[in-house]
Design a protein around this motif. Structure first.
Motif, PDB file in Angstrom:
ATOM      1  N   THR A 106       3.041 -88.028 -21.522  1.00 54.63           N
ATOM      2  CA  THR A 106       3.600 -87.298 -20.534  1.00 54.63           C
ATOM      3  C   THR A 106       4.055 -85.958 -21.016  1.00 54.63           C
ATOM      4  O   THR A 106       4.773 -85.135 -20.236  1.00 54.63           O
ATOM      5  CB  THR A 106       4.835 -88.183 -20.175  1.00 54.63           C
ATOM      6  N   SER A 107       3.807 -85.393 -22.218  1.00 51.43           N
ATOM      7  CA  SER A 107       4.474 -84.217 -22.770  1.00 51.43           C
ATOM      8  C   SER A 107       3.825 -82.961 -22.401  1.00 51.43           C
ATOM      9  O   SER A 107       3.930 -81.833 -22.882  1.00 51.43           O
ATOM     10  CB  SER A 107       4.658 -84.411 -24.178  1.00 51.43           C
ATOM     11  N   LEU A 108       2.465 -83.339 -21.895  1.00 46.09           N
ATOM     12  CA  LEU A 108       1.620 -82.061 -21.537  1.00 46.09           C
ATOM     13  C   LEU A 108       1.579 -81.743 -19.936  1.00 46.09           C
ATOM     14  O   LEU A 108       1.661 -82.888 -19.352  1.00 46.09           O
ATOM     15  CB  LEU A 108       0.151 -82.170 -22.241  1.00 46.09           C
ATOM     16  N   ASN A 109       1.761 -80.459 -19.529  1.00 42.91           N
ATOM     17  CA  ASN A 109       1.596 -80.139 -18.230  1.00 42.91           C
ATOM     18  C   ASN A 109       0.247 -80.580 -17.654  1.00 42.91           C
ATOM     19  O   ASN A 109      -0.870 -80.174 -18.227  1.00 42.91           O
ATOM     20  CB  ASN A 109       1.840 -78.804 -18.087  1.00 42.91           C
ATOM     21  N   PRO A 110       0.284 -81.536 -16.896  1.00 41.08           N
ATOM     22  CA  PRO A 110      -1.115 -81.892 -16.189  1.00 41.08           C
ATOM     23  C   PRO A 110      -1.896 -81.333 -15.589  1.00 41.08           C
ATOM     24  O   PRO A 110      -2.947 -81.314 -15.291  1.00 41.08           O
ATOM     25  CB  PRO A 110      -0.643 -83.339 -15.308  1.00 41.08           C
ATOM     26  N   LEU A 111      -1.450 -79.902 -15.156  1.00 40.09           N
ATOM     27  CA  LEU A 111      -2.233 -79.010 -14.271  1.00 40.09           C
ATOM     28  C   LEU A 111      -2.700 -77.819 -14.933  1.00 40.09           C
ATOM     29  O   LEU A 111      -3.218 -76.909 -14.422  1.00 40.09           O
ATOM     30  CB  LEU A 111      -1.275 -78.684 -13.192  1.00 40.09           C
ATOM     31  N   LYS A 112      -2.458 -77.789 -16.375  1.00 47.58           N
ATOM     32  CA  LYS A 112      -2.800 -76.660 -17.173  1.00 47.58           C
ATOM     33  C   LYS A 112      -3.795 -77.011 -18.065  1.00 47.58           C
ATOM     34  O   LYS A 112      -3.814 -78.218 -18.702  1.00 47.58           O
ATOM     35  CB  LYS A 112      -1.419 -76.127 -17.865  1.00 47.58           C
ATOM     36  N   TYR A 156      -8.246 -80.741 -19.066  1.00 47.21           N
ATOM     37  CA  TYR A 156      -7.064 -80.973 -18.768  1.00 47.21           C
ATOM     38  C   TYR A 156      -6.610 -82.297 -19.611  1.00 47.21           C
ATOM     39  O   TYR A 156      -7.250 -83.067 -20.061  1.00 47.21           O
ATOM     40  CB  TYR A 156      -6.956 -81.290 -17.267  1.00 47.21           C
ATOM     41  N   HIS A 158      -5.414 -85.139 -18.684  1.00 45.47           N
ATOM     42  CA  HIS A 158      -5.826 -86.420 -18.490  1.00 45.47           C
ATOM     43  C   HIS A 158      -7.309 -86.589 -18.743  1.00 45.47           C
ATOM     44  O   HIS A 158      -7.747 -87.752 -18.942  1.00 45.47           O
ATOM     45  CB  HIS A 158      -5.839 -86.650 -16.919  1.00 45.47           C
TER      46      HIS A 158
ATOM     47  N   ASP B 205       8.692 -84.788 -19.309  1.00 38.76           N
ATOM     48  CA  ASP B 205       8.584 -84.691 -20.467  1.00 38.76           C
ATOM     49  C   ASP B 205       7.979 -83.302 -20.803  1.00 38.76           C
ATOM     50  O   ASP B 205       8.339 -82.591 -21.838  1.00 38.76           O
ATOM     51  CB  ASP B 205       7.914 -85.855 -21.294  1.00 38.76           C
ATOM     52  N   TYR B 206       7.045 -82.920 -20.207  1.00 43.44           N
ATOM     53  CA  TYR B 206       6.405 -81.753 -20.581  1.00 43.44           C
ATOM     54  C   TYR B 206       7.208 -80.524 -20.376  1.00 43.44           C
ATOM     55  O   TYR B 206       6.913 -79.498 -21.129  1.00 43.44           O
ATOM     56  CB  TYR B 206       5.050 -81.687 -19.535  1.00 43.44           C
ATOM     57  N   THR B 219      10.652 -68.339 -16.954  1.00 46.52           N
ATOM     58  CA  THR B 219       9.126 -68.475 -17.171  1.00 46.52           C
ATOM     59  C   THR B 219       8.806 -69.989 -16.640  1.00 46.52           C
ATOM     60  O   THR B 219       7.838 -70.382 -16.068  1.00 46.52           O
ATOM     61  CB  THR B 219       8.660 -68.242 -18.507  1.00 46.52           C
ATOM     62  N   LYS B 223       6.359 -70.740 -13.923  1.00 47.68           N
ATOM     63  CA  LYS B 223       5.088 -71.000 -14.341  1.00 47.68           C
ATOM     64  C   LYS B 223       4.665 -72.545 -14.395  1.00 47.68           C
ATOM     65  O   LYS B 223       3.449 -72.808 -14.325  1.00 47.68           O
ATOM     66  CB  LYS B 223       4.671 -70.316 -15.584  1.00 47.68           C
ATOM     67  N   HIS B 224       5.558 -73.172 -14.800  1.00 49.54           N
ATOM     68  CA  HIS B 224       5.229 -74.761 -14.918  1.00 49.54           C
ATOM     69  C   HIS B 224       5.679 -75.522 -13.639  1.00 49.54           C
ATOM     70  O   HIS B 224       4.911 -76.070 -12.904  1.00 49.54           O
ATOM     71  CB  HIS B 224       5.825 -75.209 -16.148  1.00 49.54           C
ATOM     72  N   ARG B 227       4.705 -74.415  -9.678  1.00 50.63           N
ATOM     73  CA  ARG B 227       3.112 -74.757  -9.479  1.00 50.63           C
ATOM     74  C   ARG B 227       3.046 -76.426  -9.322  1.00 50.63           C
ATOM     75  O   ARG B 227       2.344 -76.588  -8.408  1.00 50.63           O
ATOM     76  CB  ARG B 227       2.336 -74.240 -10.727  1.00 50.63           C
ATOM     77  N   ASN B 228       3.506 -77.012 -10.228  1.00 50.68           N
ATOM     78  CA  ASN B 228       3.659 -78.390 -10.179  1.00 50.68           C
ATOM     79  C   ASN B 228       4.137 -79.099  -8.974  1.00 50.68           C
ATOM     80  O   ASN B 228       3.479 -79.900  -8.552  1.00 50.68           O
ATOM     81  CB  ASN B 228       4.020 -78.943 -11.537  1.00 50.68           C
ATOM     82  N   ILE B 231       2.082 -79.168  -5.657  1.00 51.32           N
ATOM     83  CA  ILE B 231       0.907 -79.872  -5.393  1.00 51.32           C
ATOM     84  C   ILE B 231       1.480 -81.040  -4.383  1.00 51.32           C
ATOM     85  O   ILE B 231       0.547 -81.066  -3.181  1.00 51.32           O
ATOM     86  CB  ILE B 231       0.471 -80.737  -6.517  1.00 51.32           C
ATOM     87  N   VAL B 301      -6.189 -78.028  -5.582  1.00 58.15           N
ATOM     88  CA  VAL B 301      -5.284 -77.644  -6.664  1.00 58.15           C
ATOM     89  C   VAL B 301      -5.038 -78.448  -7.812  1.00 58.15           C
ATOM     90  O   VAL B 301      -4.478 -78.138  -8.837  1.00 58.15           O
ATOM     91  CB  VAL B 301      -3.915 -77.234  -6.029  1.00 58.15           C
ATOM     92  N   ASP B 302      -5.251 -79.736  -7.829  1.00 56.28           N
ATOM     93  CA  ASP B 302      -4.973 -80.904  -8.686  1.00 56.28           C
ATOM     94  C   ASP B 302      -6.141 -81.400  -9.336  1.00 56.28           C
ATOM     95  O   ASP B 302      -6.908 -82.112  -8.890  1.00 56.28           O
ATOM     96  CB  ASP B 302      -4.413 -81.819  -7.989  1.00 56.28           C
ATOM     97  N   PRO B 303      -6.331 -80.831 -10.572  1.00 60.37           N
ATOM     98  CA  PRO B 303      -7.558 -81.181 -11.424  1.00 60.37           C
ATOM     99  C   PRO B 303      -7.790 -82.800 -11.885  1.00 60.37           C
ATOM    100  O   PRO B 303      -8.618 -83.031 -12.102  1.00 60.37           O
ATOM    101  CB  PRO B 303      -7.288 -80.399 -12.796  1.00 60.37           C
ATOM    102  N   ARG B 304      -6.466 -83.363 -11.526  1.00 61.77           N
ATOM    103  CA  ARG B 304      -6.638 -85.040 -11.984  1.00 61.77           C
ATOM    104  C   ARG B 304      -7.555 -85.779 -10.698  1.00 61.77           C
ATOM    105  O   ARG B 304      -7.929 -86.665 -11.121  1.00 61.77           O
ATOM    106  CB  ARG B 304      -5.468 -85.650 -11.933  1.00 61.77           C
TER     107      ARG B 304
END
Ligand SMILES: Nc1ncnc2c1ncn2[C@@H]1O[C@H](COP(=O)(O)OP(=O)(O)OP(=O)(O)O)[C@@H](O)[C@H]1O
Ligand SMILES: [Mg+2]
Lengths: 350, 314
Positions: A106-112, A156, A158, B205-206, B219, B223-224, B227-228, B231, B301-304
């Motif tokens: 969970t520590s990384l931004n899922p969208l970058k 990404y 994931h 957490d991120y 920022t 930036k983080h 945007r998130n 979604i 927009v969501d790469p997942r």
């Protein structure tokens, strides 16, 4: 030997309190601790003992309801505890002192893309731009043991496994070329083989970049593998600190004994694993004497009345327990532990 | 991607078909006078029977449904019975659609322009006065039935500013009140969602790691977090836009705006089955289009979201 190294950071009489619905909780109670350049220090202690709070205070990341009530955190001749503005912290945070967090999932931004996330740091702290920043990011990815970096750069979070993600989190931390790296439970969320790999990676990076590393963990097994020194925390206080072998094989505080006794390696087959009886004290209340006293079978009368000072055991080894007072009755650690100590010392002298 | 969109389209066509069937069946349950209109009184029972047979209403239900679908496919929604006798339903609706679109889109634009920044600021200044003010507004809009504040606005604000009560296409000033009234509720929901999604993200957490990296709070926010947080918004936006367009029934009749909403009310009152049927179809298609657009926006927009095999899988 470790103490010969210069101090890179030291904490003096630190007190940290949180206000929670009008009540005051003292999470850190008068801690003093030195951190030496290039060492790895492990901070161990059970859940709620204040390990994370202590480290967050060093990075200015305390939750909003918490504050430093007393004491100093000295880094490069400045008192971090006096920092009030974001601007001041940004000079240190990430740049001088970086952090690896517990849960890589969970520590990384899922969208970058992970490349962008590392690069953000490179740009921010190394002042690189464009192609240079990109190249540096690729290099960092290689440094943390990721293959096929050009392709990985564009992926990404994931698309990575837990262990890989932790490597990326580490890449982000070292991207800032910090002096101190704080690893808060860096391997708790990973399985054992991956755990070992990550610890090895951290060790290699420590060598390569001359990092000072602080490991926070409640896993003594991890500590044994990586730490030069150990600080044992209990209820917001450091109760014993020493070199790793001193803590493992010559500890003096009954709480440290209890911690070591609960190591699975120490239990014999078929016997129930040792666990510490009772619960840690309520941090909302003022603690009188030794915080561990109510759970301590060796507690003396004075343990309930007055907080023990640090008694020096060796140049590098100190413990806060009245048992070390010259007037205290002679108390031996539990038998199983004594055997373990003897074994360890012999091993060390071989 | 194309495969994913194709799949979603197919699903929607199915959904639409189910809706058609339901609307169709409901209307068959209604009294048959609805098809006779004002002429009912002048016809003998035998004449009525002939009339209904000519309309195809004596065929087996399934055949009727089939015919209905065939006509629909050719863009024929039947003819109005009572509202404007014998005028094709499509013509009637087409004349009204523009107003509804204008008001709907206007209201959505207004509420986006106000609501989204409001939500962002509320999250950014969580717990401070702006956040409390915004929360108060949201609670008010949610708790008080729309009809109440619509009426209050119409009665008192017009008085206060000496504005005309009813809509007049050629006087721009009369557009203001209906637009604002319509925008009140969506503004509240955009603000609420935006705030909620941002606060959700902020607790992740991120964000803590990004902070530890030494990223500036601002920022970080833009930036983080922003945007998130967008979604989940992206997914629901198109749907809410279309629901706002279609949901203007009450406002339209309050201000006598000649849009689809007023038409629906009129058509129901006059028991004009074909017009009602046509309108329900238009409304539900708009809703379905909104949902598809939302899913596609989300996928973009969501790469997942893995596109292609298996559809949208996180
Ligand atoms: N924002 C806060 N408000 C109130 N109390 C807090 C806050 N943050 C931490 N605490 C309290 O401070 C104490 C120490 O917490 P901390 O997170 O440092 O423990 P820890 O040693 O890191 O535990 P763990 O091993 O579970 O991570 C706990 O009692 C916790 O409840
Ligand atoms: Mg912790």
């Amino acid at each position: 030997m470790t103490s010969k190294k210069p101090r890179i950071l030291f904490i003096q009489n630190l007190v940290i309190q949180f206000t929670l619905r009008g009540r005051v909780l003292t999470a850190i109670r008068d801690i003093s601790l030195d951190l030496y350049k290039g060492e790895s220090l492990a901070i161990v202690g059970e859940s709620g003992s204040g390990k994370s709070v202590l480290m967050k205070s060093i990075m200015g990341l305390l939750d909003k309801n918490g504050s430093i009530k007393q004491g100093r955190i000295i880094y490069q001749a400045q008192d971090l505890g006096q920092f009030t503005t974001e601007q001041e912290w940004l000079r240190v945070r990430g740049k001088e002192i970086a952090m690896v967090t517990q849960d890589p999932m969970t520590s990384l931004n899922p969208l970058k893309t992970i490349g962008k996330q590392i690069e953000e740091c490179v740009v921010l702290h190394q002042g690189l731009k464009g192609k240079e920043a990109y190249e540096e990011t690729l290099k960092l990815l290689k440094d943390v043991g990721i293959h096929d970096v050009k392709k990985r750069y564009k992926q990404y979070p994931h698309e990575f496994s837990g262990g890989m993600r932790q490597r990326i989190v580490i890449a982000i931390a070292i991207a800032c070329k910090p002096n101190i790296l704080i690893c808060d439970e860096p391997t708790t969320a990973l399985d054992v083989t991956i755990q070992a790999q990550i610890l090895q990676l951290l060790k290699n990076l420590q060598h390569k970049y001359g990092l000072t590393i602080v490991y926070i963990t409640h896993d003594l097994g991890v500590v044994a593998k990586v730490a030069d020194r150990i600080a044992v925390m209990y209820a917001g206080d450091v109760i014993e600190v020493g070199e790793t072998h001193e803590i493992f094989f010559n500890s003096k505080h009954p709480y440290t004994w209890a911690l070591i006794s609960s190591l699975p390696q120490l239990g014999s087959k078929g016997e129930q694993l040792y666990s510490i009886k009772g619960t840690p004290p309520n941090l909302f209340q003022e603690i009188k004497g030794d915080a561990f006293a109510p759970r301590n079978q060796y507690a003396l009368k004075i343990d309930f009345l007055e907080r023990p000072p640090f008694f020096q055991v060796s140049d590098t080894h100190y413990a806060r327990t009245w048992l070390l007072d010259p007037l205290a009755p002679k108390v031996e650690p539990p038998a199983a532990l004594q055997a373990f100590f003897a074994e360890g010392r012999q091993y060390a002298s071989d | 991607m194309l495969q994913y969109i194709g799949k979603r389209l197919l699903q929607s066509v199915l959904t639409l078909f189910i809706i058609i069937t339901i609307v169709f069946s409901l209307l068959r349950l209604m009294p048959e006078e609805g098809y006779l209109g004002a002429a009912a009184d002048k016809m003998s029972p035998a004449q009525q029977e002939i009339y209904l047979t000519n309309l195809g209403l004596r065929e087996p239900l399934l055949v009727q449904l089939g015919n209905f679908c065939m006509n629909l496919f050719q863009g024929d929604l039947g003819k109005s019975v009572t509202y404007r006798t014998d005028v094709p339903v499509t013509t009637i609706i087409a004349g009204k659609v523009t107003y509804s679109l204008l008001f709907g889109l206007g209201a959505v634009a207004l509420s986006l322009i106000v609501g989204v920044p409001l939500g962002i600021m509320m999250a950014y200044r969580k717990g401070r006065w702006l956040d409390r003010l915004g929360t108060g507004y949201i609670v008010f809009v949610v708790a008080v039935p729309a009809a109440v504040y619509y009426l209050v606005i119409q009665m008192y604000i017009t008085d206060l500013f000496q504005l005309p009560m009813l809509f007049d296409e050629y006087r721009p000033i009369t557009w203001i009140l209906p637009l604002t009234s319509m925008a009140l509720a969506p503004t509240a929901s955009y603000a609420m969602w935006m705030r909620r999604y941002m606060v959700d993200e902020l607790n992740k957490d991120y964000i803590k790691l990004a902070r530890a990296k030494g990223v500036k709070e601002r920022t970080l926010m833009f930036k983080h977090v922003l945007r998130n947080a967008f979604i989940p918004m992206a997914q629901y936006l198109p749907a809410t836009i279309l629901f706002t367009i279609t949901g203007s029934i009450y406002i339209e009749s309050l201000y006598s705006i000649p849009g689809m909403g007023g038409l629906l009310v009129d058509a129901i009152q006059r028991q004009d089955n074909t017009v009602v049927q046509g309108l329900v179809l238009v409304f539900s298609s708009l809703g379905i289009i909104g949902l598809i657009l939302g899913d596609i926006a989300m996928a973009l927009v969501d790469p997942r979201i893995k596109l292609g095999k298996g559809g949208g899988v996180r």
